[in-house]
Structure formats: C-alpha cells, structure tokens
Design an enzyme around this catalytic site. Sequence first.
Site, PDB file in Angstrom:
ATOM      1  N   GLU A 102       5.577   7.321  -4.057  1.00  0.00           N
ATOM      2  CA  GLU A 102       6.412   6.610  -3.091  1.00  0.00           C
ATOM      3  C   GLU A 102       7.383   5.636  -3.768  1.00  0.00           C
ATOM      4  O   GLU A 102       7.859   4.695  -3.139  1.00  0.00           O
ATOM      5  CB  GLU A 102       5.521   5.839  -2.107  1.00  0.00           C
ATOM      6  CG  GLU A 102       4.600   6.706  -1.279  1.00  0.00           C
ATOM      7  CD  GLU A 102       5.358   7.573  -0.305  1.00  0.00           C
ATOM      8  OE1 GLU A 102       6.409   7.139   0.185  1.00  0.00           O
ATOM      9  OE2 GLU A 102       4.903   8.694  -0.039  1.00  0.00           O
ATOM     10  N   GLU A 122       0.858  -1.193   0.000  1.00  0.00           N
ATOM     11  CA  GLU A 122       0.000   0.000   0.000  1.00  0.00           C
ATOM     12  C   GLU A 122       0.894   1.243   0.000  1.00  0.00           C
ATOM     13  O   GLU A 122       0.644   2.215   0.704  1.00  0.00           O
ATOM     14  CB  GLU A 122      -0.930  -0.006   1.208  1.00  0.00           C
ATOM     15  CG  GLU A 122      -0.228  -0.157   2.533  1.00  0.00           C
ATOM     16  CD  GLU A 122      -1.183  -0.195   3.712  1.00  0.00           C
ATOM     17  OE1 GLU A 122      -2.393  -0.182   3.476  1.00  0.00           O
ATOM     18  OE2 GLU A 122      -0.709  -0.236   4.850  1.00  0.00           O
TER      19      GLU A 122
END
Length: 522
Positions: free
Chosen positions: A336, A327
């Site tokens: 990310e 996630e």
Amino acid sequence: MKNDRNQPCACGSGRKFKHCCGAVAAPRPAVDVAWQRTETLFRAGSASLAAGHAGEARSCFQQAVAGCPPVPELLASLGNALDLAGMKAEAVAAYRRALAVQPDFPEGLNNLALTLQSLGEHEEAERHYRRALALKPDYLGAHFNLGLLLQAMGRPGDAAHCYRQVLALQPDHAQASSNLGIALEAQGETEAALAAYDAAIALDPTLVAARSRSADLLARSVPTWHVPMMNDSERNEAYLRALRTAVTPDTAVFEIGTGSGLLSMMAARLGARTVTTCEAEPLVAEAAKKVIADNGFDTRIKLIPRRSTSLEVGADLAQPADLLVSELFSSELLGERVLDSIEDAKRRLLRPGARVIPAVGSVMIALFGGEDIGSNLVVEEVHGFDLSSFNRIVAQRQTIARTDLPIEMLSQDVEAFRFDFEGESAWAAEAKTLHVRIERPGRCLGVIQWMRLGMDSGDSGNVFENHPSVKAPASSWTRCAYLLPRPIEVQAGQVAVISAAHNRVCPWFSIDRMLSAHADAA
C-alpha cells in the site's frame, strides 16, 4: 446497455420492438374499401410485429404500402419489420422514404437512428436522434436511445445527461437509472453511481444488472478485507496496547488511513488532546464519518477525506503530530506504499522524535510444504497423467487464501527485511542473499511470507504476527507463497540459498539452490 428491440418500449406504452416506434394508429381513416384493406393490413402487421413475427409483419406492411399513396407511418412500420428481419439496408431505405414524405417525423428519425446505430453509423445516428429531439423535446425514447449511443461512443458525460432527461420525464424508469450509474461510474463518480444503482434497484428489485454493477463497484472501492480486519481481535488488541502506552492528555494523534475509524476512536477514548485522521477513499471516509458520529466522537476527531500527502500543517493539522498511527500494510507489508506515506509524514507532518505505531515492521519468511495446501497451489499427477507443465502458467507468487489447511513449516523463521518506522526516516530498495536452514524433511513448495509488527519501540513484547501456524478466525492479512517451478524434497540440515529483494512496494523471494547438510553456508 444494448437496446433490446423485443422489450416493451421505454415510453411505457407497452409496445414492443423499438423504443417509441411511432406506429401507434392506422395511417388513414377508413373511408373506402381500399383504405379499409390498408387499415386491416396495418393492424395485422402491427400485431405480427409486436409478436416478433418479422416475416408476417413485413408482408402485411409491404401490401399496405403498395395499396396506397406514400404514408410515413406505414413506411416506418415497414422499416421496423425489415429491421426485425435483419434486413438493415432495406429498413434504412424504408425510413428514408418515410422522412422524404414527412421530414419532421420524430418517430421515423428515432427508428432510422436505431438502425444506423446497429450498423455502426454512430455519427449519422446521433444527428437523427438530435433532430428528433429538436422536433419533440419530451421524446423519452429518443433521449434513452441517444444515451445508449453516446455510451457506446465513449462519451459517458453526454450519456449521463440523456439518462437524466429520461428520469426527468419518467422518474420511475429503472433502466435509465441503472444506465446513469454506468455512465457515472465511467467518469469516476463512485458515490453518485452507487446512488443511481440503488435508485434503480428500489424501482425494480429484479434488475440484476444494477445489483451486479453496484456489488462490483463496492468490491473495487471497498475491498472485502475491511470486515475481517475490523474483526481481527489480535490485531485490535495489539494496537490498543500500543496506544495505551503512547497516548496522554497532551498527545496530538495523526492517523493515515481511517478505515472504520476504530483506531482514531481508541485514541480519542484514551484521552488524546487532538485526533486527526485522513482517508483517501470517499466511500470509506463517508462511512467512517457516520461510525464516528454514531459513537459520539464527531466533535473530538477530525476526519479529512484526502491522502496524507496532500495535507499541510497549519491548514489541516493545527501543529505537527506527536504520534503517527497507521494500518496501511498489505499482506506483503509494503503493497500500500506504506514507506512513501511514512516518509512524507515524518518529513512534514510529525514533530521530531514523534512516536509511530507500529514502530517496526518485518517481512518474515520460511520454507514450507504440505499436501493439502499444495493441492491449492500446484498440480502434478492426476489420475496417472502428468499435468505439471501447467504450472508454467501459474503465478509464481500467490496469496494463500485457505486458512483451514495445515501448512508444514520446513525451516527456521527468518526476518528477511526490517523497517524501523519510528527510528528511521527513509528506506531504499534492497537486495540480499539469505541462507535458511531446513529443520524438518518434506516436500518443499517454495517460500512462504508473512509479517511481524513491533507495536512499540524497544523490546516491550507487544508484537502482532500473522504466522502461518496461527489460525485466526478473522484477519485481513494473509500469507504469500513464492513457488518453486517444481516442488522438491528437502532434508533436515540442508540450507536453502534464497535471493531476496524489495523495491519499496513489493518483496520477492526465489530459492536459487539447496546446499547439503555438510556444506558451508557462510
């Protein structure tokens, strides 16, 4: 941390002005009238100095010095008064006179160093602090002041050593503990810095600096989106449904980004053979370890406090994993460095054909408007004044933090980029031109972007999407706006020509032009 010369001395004596100034007693016994006058002037000067009356103190000490042979304590006290009056050069001269009379005068050395420090003479100040400490190793004030100096000189490791010396001498020194936190933080020792701030707050709950530094450090290390992410019921349910279809008693699960440990505990509770998870942020990893233990899964989940790219099969994972769970996604999906992590895991840490949750990730866009949301993103006319030129210095890409304001969706939803995490093993940067049809008229602010996650391979219908029309009570994933230089009026049937690109870390969108409703958009 600046030394406040009007605060009580760090040694705990209650004396104000400099830390451990040394002017603590009359310089000579009162044996005759002259010395009685000197003692009276000394005491009067000391009282004025403690009250912050620099002029009165200076006058008293100057008269006292003139009425007797050179006395180190008197000269040092005169230096203190001159310093308080802002007469730095004269203060240095008074301290040097005191030290000429008594070279082994640690208080004089400390006070000379303080004044030199305020003048920017850092190297000489350090020499005098260290000389004072060589003469008096338990001189708490000199340790503290040297720590302040070394912090200012960009030497946090040396400063931390000084503050530890202060705390060894006086364990309840709240300011030293707070400053130790600052020094440790500068060295990247996050956990130790937080412990130092906590200790300072426990000693002095009113120490705002320690509370503020601790809160800021936590916000940087553990962003506040973690909590709404954990409480995002739609997201949690989508992951749980996917795990139910993928986890069997033979499944070796590997998770990138432990967070709270929620997904790993879901996998363990579903009966996975092994669950290994990794977390790069030490504070988060330590918290997850406690959460996992609190829920009784500490013997079934292996948590590794490192980045996935540093792990090895055989050393960290017993064997290549059958299922990858992640996630890592930012609101832009890619922020990310999720592509780097998945590529590396598929190359080294997963068996061929391993399942991936989510299986697919899509960057979705549409044109949008709305008066209320627009008032938070751009400025035009206010009280009859045209302020629109200010928009030139407003960021073209913004996160839409307000979830309570209606957003007008002006176009069809478009999948700008799609990433098949399960079926593919590598992804390149990409650029394309999109033609997006306007469905309803309105004042267009730009492009709004969100994400769609296909949790399972195939067309199972298990999809999580933070669509702008959905008002979730808690969510860590927001929407992003890519704004036009100026809002424009659009009509149904028009087609927006949009340049779309991503560099594997960040997408970008810009509206190049609008085609009429009758133009060929092919």
